[in-house]
Design a protein around this motif. Sequence first.
Motif, mmCIF file in Angstrom:
data_model
loop_
_atom_site.group_PDB
_atom_site.id
_atom_site.type_symbol
_atom_site.label_atom_id
_atom_site.label_comp_id
_atom_site.label_asym_id
_atom_site.label_seq_id
_atom_site.Cartn_x
_atom_site.Cartn_y
_atom_site.Cartn_z
ATOM 1 N N LEU A 66 0.836 -1.200 0.000
ATOM 2 C CA LEU A 66 0.000 0.000 0.000
ATOM 3 C C LEU A 66 0.870 1.249 0.000
ATOM 4 N N ASP A 67 0.483 2.234 -0.802
ATOM 5 C CA ASP A 67 1.218 3.488 -0.929
ATOM 6 C C ASP A 67 0.739 4.455 0.159
ATOM 7 N N MET A 68 1.542 4.634 1.187
ATOM 8 C CA MET A 68 1.169 5.479 2.315
ATOM 9 C C MET A 68 0.988 6.939 1.902
ATOM 10 N N GLU A 69 1.823 7.393 0.985
ATOM 11 C CA GLU A 69 1.749 8.794 0.557
ATOM 12 C C GLU A 69 0.412 9.096 -0.116
ATOM 13 N N LEU A 70 -0.034 8.188 -0.982
ATOM 14 C CA LEU A 70 -1.321 8.395 -1.661
ATOM 15 C C LEU A 70 -2.481 8.335 -0.666
ATOM 16 N N MET A 71 -2.424 7.401 0.267
ATOM 17 C CA MET A 71 -3.510 7.299 1.248
ATOM 18 C C MET A 71 -3.554 8.526 2.153
ATOM 19 N N ASN A 72 -2.392 9.039 2.547
ATOM 20 C CA ASN A 72 -2.357 10.254 3.360
ATOM 21 C C ASN A 72 -2.908 11.456 2.592
ATOM 22 N N GLU A 73 -2.614 11.513 1.306
ATOM 23 C CA GLU A 73 -3.152 12.590 0.466
ATOM 24 C C GLU A 73 -4.675 12.503 0.405
ATOM 25 N N ILE A 95 -16.619 2.148 4.654
ATOM 26 C CA ILE A 95 -16.618 2.488 3.224
ATOM 27 C C ILE A 95 -15.459 3.432 2.899
ATOM 28 N N ILE A 96 -15.192 4.390 3.774
ATOM 29 C CA ILE A 96 -14.015 5.247 3.583
ATOM 30 C C ILE A 96 -12.752 4.384 3.570
ATOM 31 N N MET A 97 -12.679 3.431 4.497
ATOM 32 C CA MET A 97 -11.508 2.546 4.557
ATOM 33 C C MET A 97 -11.349 1.766 3.252
ATOM 34 N N GLY A 98 -12.434 1.222 2.724
ATOM 35 C CA GLY A 98 -12.351 0.495 1.466
ATOM 36 C C GLY A 98 -11.847 1.370 0.340
ATOM 37 N N THR A 99 -12.284 2.629 0.338
ATOM 38 C CA THR A 99 -11.852 3.584 -0.689
ATOM 39 C C THR A 99 -10.373 3.910 -0.528
ATOM 40 N N LEU A 100 -9.939 4.155 0.710
ATOM 41 C CA LEU A 100 -8.526 4.461 0.965
ATOM 42 C C LEU A 100 -7.622 3.302 0.567
ATOM 43 N N LEU A 101 -8.035 2.076 0.852
ATOM 44 C CA LEU A 101 -7.212 0.913 0.518
ATOM 45 C C LEU A 101 -7.125 0.706 -0.991
ATOM 46 N N GLU A 102 -8.184 1.018 -1.708
ATOM 47 C CA GLU A 102 -8.135 0.934 -3.174
ATOM 48 C C GLU A 102 -7.201 2.002 -3.742
ATOM 49 N N ILE A 103 -7.193 3.177 -3.123
ATOM 50 C CA ILE A 103 -6.244 4.221 -3.531
ATOM 51 C C ILE A 103 -4.819 3.774 -3.220
ATOM 52 N N GLY A 104 -4.624 3.216 -2.039
ATOM 53 C CA GLY A 104 -3.295 2.769 -1.644
ATOM 54 C C GLY A 104 -2.752 1.648 -2.502
ATOM 55 N N SER A 105 -3.639 0.795 -3.012
ATOM 56 C CA SER A 105 -3.201 -0.327 -3.856
ATOM 57 C C SER A 105 -3.066 0.060 -5.323
ATOM 58 N N GLY A 106 -3.477 1.289 -5.653
ATOM 59 C CA GLY A 106 -3.335 1.769 -7.025
ATOM 60 C C GLY A 106 -4.505 1.480 -7.931
ATOM 61 N N SER A 107 -5.591 0.934 -7.381
ATOM 62 C CA SER A 107 -6.739 0.602 -8.235
ATOM 63 C C SER A 107 -7.694 1.764 -8.436
#
Length: 245
Positions: free
Chosen positions: A136-143, A199-211
Amino acid sequence: MRNIKLTIEYDGARYLGWQRLGDSEKTIQGKIENVLKQLTGTEIEIIGSGRTDAGTHARGQVANFKTDKTIPVAEMLEFLNRYLPRDIVVKKVEEVPERFHARYNAVGKKYSYFVWNDAIPTAFERHHSFQVSQKLDMELMNEACQKLIGKHDFIGFSALKKTKKSTVRTIEELSIQREGHMLHFTFVGDGFLYKMVRIIMGTLLEIGSGSRSVETIDEIFAQKVRSEAGETVPAQGLFLDEVYY
């Protein structure tokens, strides 16, 4: 009539959630009410600060109930913890003003969500975290977290079907900490809609995984449609940490 406030900790792994169900004894509310009935000899209804779903845990759930019994609060505390299952603990019993209401007087809540971010699962935290194997990309999830902080209409991040009430909420803190393979997400806000954190968590994890991209946060706010957001993550990683009054 006395008004009694309870601060409660529980492991929700083997329960069907907070709310009492007529066809099941496996609820947190039901277990506590049954012990209070033993203690007082009367039917007791406790009011929680809010419902937690099946599998969700709490470190600081709050509830209150009314009774005309003169039992000291220290005795109530001792009795509850003696007869409740070991995965439900009452941390504090207090007598509060008659008008105190655990749900209506709440002005904010703090939640945690835990993600085990490794290809190899954990035996000890399997009921208290959600495993995500991919990096997971921490920088993208923090953004993305920064976009979610503030006052917004969160209806697109909710499983609500229809409501006449406002779906505007304010998130004051949304942060991520990593300890080894465990990611700890902290949510603090004035209130949360049905399944909003998951639901926010699911969205953040998809962002972190690049999907999905960070910009989809803005699109979800604009579209106000649940289907635009990410998957609803499992309940076992979610903790209600504190209720603010």
